[in-house]
Design an enzyme around this catalytic site. Structure first.
Site, PDB file in Angstrom:
ATOM      1  N   ASP A 299       0.864  -1.170   0.000  1.00 42.18           N
ATOM      2  CA  ASP A 299       0.000   0.000   0.000  1.00 42.18           C
ATOM      3  C   ASP A 299       0.909   1.231   0.000  1.00 42.18           C
ATOM      4  OD1 ASP A 299      -2.175   1.608  -0.086  1.00 42.18           O
ATOM      5  OD2 ASP A 299      -3.213   0.716   1.602  1.00 42.18           O
TER       6      ASP A 299
HETATM    7  C1  BGC Z   1      -5.050   3.128   0.105  1.00 38.98           C
HETATM    8  C2  BGC Z   1      -5.202   2.092  -0.966  1.00 38.98           C
HETATM    9  C3  BGC Z   1      -5.131   2.748  -2.314  1.00 38.98           C
HETATM   10  C4  BGC Z   1      -3.806   3.475  -2.432  1.00 38.98           C
HETATM   11  C5  BGC Z   1      -3.588   4.124  -3.777  1.00 38.98           C
HETATM   12  C6  BGC Z   1      -3.839   4.018  -0.107  1.00 38.98           C
HETATM   13  O1  BGC Z   1      -3.821   5.083   0.758  1.00 38.98           O
HETATM   14  O2  BGC Z   1      -4.991   2.487   1.358  1.00 38.98           O
HETATM   15  O3  BGC Z   1      -6.390   1.376  -0.802  1.00 38.98           O
HETATM   16  O4  BGC Z   1      -5.299   1.802  -3.329  1.00 38.98           O
HETATM   17  O5  BGC Z   1      -3.763   4.470  -1.429  1.00 38.98           O
HETATM   18  O6  BGC Z   1      -4.403   5.209  -3.971  1.00 38.98           O
END
Ligand code: BGC
Length: 765
Positions: A299
């Site tokens: 993530d």
């Molecule tokens: C989130 C993810 C997301 C990623 C990209 C993160 O802050 O937890 O679910 O896909 O950002 O935007």
């Protein structure tokens, strides 16, 4: 690779080119098209790559900083562009639009040594430009075909905008309504969650990833993010193996079995190990036990966060731990690109770890067809034609209607009369065109949802008497919109009271703004934010005929409303077509059939509250016993249980029959039930089957959902619904994570919610 070998490889490349083995049109620099399988192509390509290029595949950069807008300008993102040209970037996220994607893809394909195309990721969560209901709302439909179609349409629009990878579906099971991200999942139940995970994966990926309108999906967040302590975002998770295997992992396993191409790990730790550093989850369970062949992306900067957790002392250590644990791609953390090459050169990690990760990533790129045509998603004609199509809007309306849950309709105020009724519409969210789009809708245009006011006016010829009641206060930080609902100014309440006095029915649209749930939007109170409760009670004093339409991204604690307000509708954030969907339900052109995918608590103190809890050693047995598992100030029961939802008609269940009373563990248990529509409307019911395994080597929950069917019944009609229970439904995971099935007595319950009373039983030998 040392320089000598490198030169040999390049030399070989030249020879192959001259001898005609390399197809320059398809692929600029490598002879991979001559191999017949993707694995062989990947192997041949990996052999041509330098260590830096392989690590480059593991590097995912964000395109820009505010999560909207075009690709970064060269000057402002110099390092990223430099890395791109060197072949040190495997993918980009948050770059969208054919022109922007083409620009970056062109650099990767035409300017790098090997011309490896980029994978382009984006959070296509519940729609791209056309916005469907938030995922939790879609889950309330229990309609797998509609959910799949919603993901399908989202993939069509996103792929037409140059995107080939979505960071969805989120399959985190959660019993934590305080956690803002429950809006993004399918609720609290692993069985329903697994079915929905499959539907969504199939919706995004289709049967053939090489098609231009399918994209790679990503099961996230692996794992246990939904159990974040106290519902506080990014917090710690400490849970046992039974919960991990029986509750959290099943939807991930289902996603893996349905061929999802990628997984994303999560921000939490699990029992002391940050999950992006968890070998147990990523290598042992996902890649070894389940045989997952795709790749795991971190993530956002979660690899770097291993340092904040206190599990690595610096980036170097974080890179070592995460790559060894099986995190294949680093999202915007720059940990891999900065550290991995040296770690291999210093023999701290072995190159096969890099090879494995890079191969997994390349494989997905091949499967997407990017090596055949890196620009396959870059077609301006498609971009114009497909995005925002009327058929997508029609499907979004269908999905929105199916997602609405009727919680209460005591005096049958609903459906509203289309004529001859004076109606007021009150509430700060009633005329909202932005809130219904939710918080994950970067590619949609602001204020494009049909508001409830617009939807109702379309029915009543602008005769609805509207009063806002109070304002929304909208602030903005770097990219997160912060919304508050008025907490101080009572001026609007007076006007609302006057409006309510002179009408037959008051529809009140209250609850959470779309930007009050989602990532980093945890709450400690689950009541109506701001002064909305005061507004509701003030209006109630002058007119009790109220229909409360909730807007919510999570279960809300609305005990007063459930005791006093005659009619309550859960209207979530329903996307682009919100107002039309709500109006069709309120005026009775659509009979609601949604069922709650998450328990509604009476108050925050009951959380976590969920239907499939354990019995405890002290359940309630005798009336006078004080020492049983309970509170002294509140019932154990929820306000509304999992699976609950009413219809304008009435269903009754009879004759719950089990083919036999004794079975062997290899048998299929056939269960049937009779359901009749005895009300005044045609309607659809979600018939739900729950089991209870009375004695287990690991304690079993008091109920577990193991089957459901959507059944349409005309007025007066009766149908028989059948369920088959096999090992898959009757077994469970032991504390080693092995799936087992045990002999013994089972109870079966069938009905319209998790509190179903109709019961039968059987024995497994
Ligand atoms: C989130 C993810 C997301 C990623 C990209 C993160 O802050 O937890 O679910 O896909 O950002 O935007």
């Amino acid at each position: 690779m040392n320089t000598k070998i490198h030169h040999i490889v390049l030399y070989l490349g030249i020879i192959l080119t001259l001898s005609g083995h390399i197809d320059h049109k398809k692929y600029p620099a490598v002879a991979i098209h001559n191999y017949d399988t993707i694995d062989k192509k990947v192997d041949s390509l990996i052999n041509l790559m330098t260590l830096e290029e392989k690590v480059g595949q593991m590097n995912l950069y964000n395109g820009f900083w505010d999560v909207t807008g075009p690709a970064p300008k060269e000057g402002s993102a110099k390092t990223k562009y430099d890395h791109l040209r060197k072949g040190w970037v495997g993918g980009m996220l948050n770059v969208r639009g054919v022109e922007n994607v083409r620009k970056l893809q062109k650099i990767a394909v035409e300017e790098t040594r090997l011309g490896i195309p980029l994978i382009i990721g984006f959070d296509v969560i519940h729609g791209y430009k056309t916005i469907s209901p938030i995922p939790l709302a879609e889950a309330a439909s229990w309609d797998l075909k509609a959910i799949e179609k919603s993901a399908r349409n989202a993939a069509s629009e996103a792929s037409a905008a140059g995107i080939n990878w979505t960071f969805a579906p989120m399959v985190d099971i959660s019993r934590e309504p305080r956690w803002g991200r429950v809006m993004e999942g399918a609720g609290e139940d692993p069985y329903l969650g697994s079915k929905i995970a499959k539907a969504r994966v199939h919706g995004f990926q289709g049967d053939d990833l090489k098609k231009k309108n399918t994209i790679a999906a990503c099961a996230k967040h692996f794992a246990a993010y939904g159990f974040t302590e106290a519902g506080r975002e990014y917090n710690t998770v400490d849970i046992g193996t039974s919960t991990l295997f029986n509750t959290i992992l099943p939807p991930f396993k289902a996603a893996s079995e349905s061929g999802v191409k990628t997984f994303m790990n999560s921000f939490n730790d699990l029992n002391g190990i940050p999950v992006s550093a968890s070998k147990y989850l990523q290598r042992d369970i996902l890649k070894t036990k389940w045989g997952f062949e795709g790749f795991v992306v971190s993530d956002w900067a979660s690899l770097k966060e291993i340092i904040n957790w206190g599990h690595a002392k610096n980036k170097k250590e974080a890179a070592k731990i995460a790559s060894s644990a099986g995190s294949d791609m680093d999202m915007e953390g720059s940990v891999y690109i900065q550290e991995l090459v040296n770690l291999v050169k210093e023999s701290v990690i072995e190159e096969h770890i890099i090879n494995d990760a890079a191969k997994r990533i390349l494989k997905v790129k091949f499967e997407l067809g990017l090596f055949d045509d890196p620009y396959k998603y870059c077609n301006t004609k498609n971009e114009k034609e497909i995005i925002g199509r009327q058929t997508h809007l029609d499907d979004a309306l269908d999905m929105a209607k199916k997602s609405i849950v009727l919680l209460k309709n005591e005096t049958n105020i609903l459906p509203l009369k289309k004529e001859g009724q004076k109606i007021a519409l009150i509430g700060p969210l009633a005329a909202e065109k932005n809130s219904p789009l939710g918080s994950w809708r970067t590619a949609s245009d602001d204020n494009t949802a049909v508001s409830v006011l617009e939807g109702m006016n379309a029915y009543s010829g602008n005769a609805v008497h509207y009063s806002k009641g109070m304002d929304l206060i909208i602030g903005e930080t770097s990219f997160i919109k912060e919304v508050k609902i008025n907490t101080t100014n009572r001026d609007g309440i007076k006007e609302a009271i006057e409006t309510a006095k002179n009408v037959d029915v008051v529809v009140m649209v209250l609850g959470e703004h779309g930007f009050q749930s989602g990532e980093s939007r945890s709450r400690t109170h689950l009541d109506l934010p701001g002064l909305q409760q005061e507004l509701l009670e003030a209006v109630y004093k002058v007119n009790k005929n109220i229909v409360l339409v909730l807007n919510n991204g999570r279960p809300l604690a609305i005990e007063w409303a459930s005791q006093n307000i005659p009619s309550i509708v859960v209207g979530w954030q329903l996307g682009s077509q919100t107002g039309n969907a709500i109006a069709q339900v309120l005026y009775g052109d659509y009979n609601p059939s949604g069922k709650l995918p998450m328990t509604f608590p009476r108050n925050v103190g009951q959380i976590p509250i969920y239907y499939n809890h354990k019995n405890t050693g002290r359940p309630k047995n005798t009336e006078n016993n004080v020492f049983w598992s309970h509170y002294i100030d509140q019932d154990n029961s929820p306000l509304y249980p999992f699976g609950f939802g009413l219809s304008y008609t009435k269903f009754i269940y009879k004759n719950l029959t089990i083919e036999d009373s004794n079975f062997s563990i290899n048998d299929t248990v056939k269960v049937s039930v009779e359901i009749s529509n005895i009300g005044d409307y045609d309607g659809k019911e979600v018939v739900q089957l729950y089991i209870r395994d009375l004695v287990g080597s690991v304690v079993r929950p008091v109920r577990e959902l193991k089957g459901f069917e959507l059944v349409m019944l005309n007025k007066g009609e009766t149908k028989i619904v059948e369920f088959l229970l096999t090992k898959e439904e009757l077994g469970f995971y032991d504390n080693n994570g092995d799936f087992i099935i045990e002999a013994g007595d089972f109870e079966v319950y069938v009905g319209g919610d998790s509190d179903a009373k109709l019961k039968n039983q059987f024995n497994l030998k």
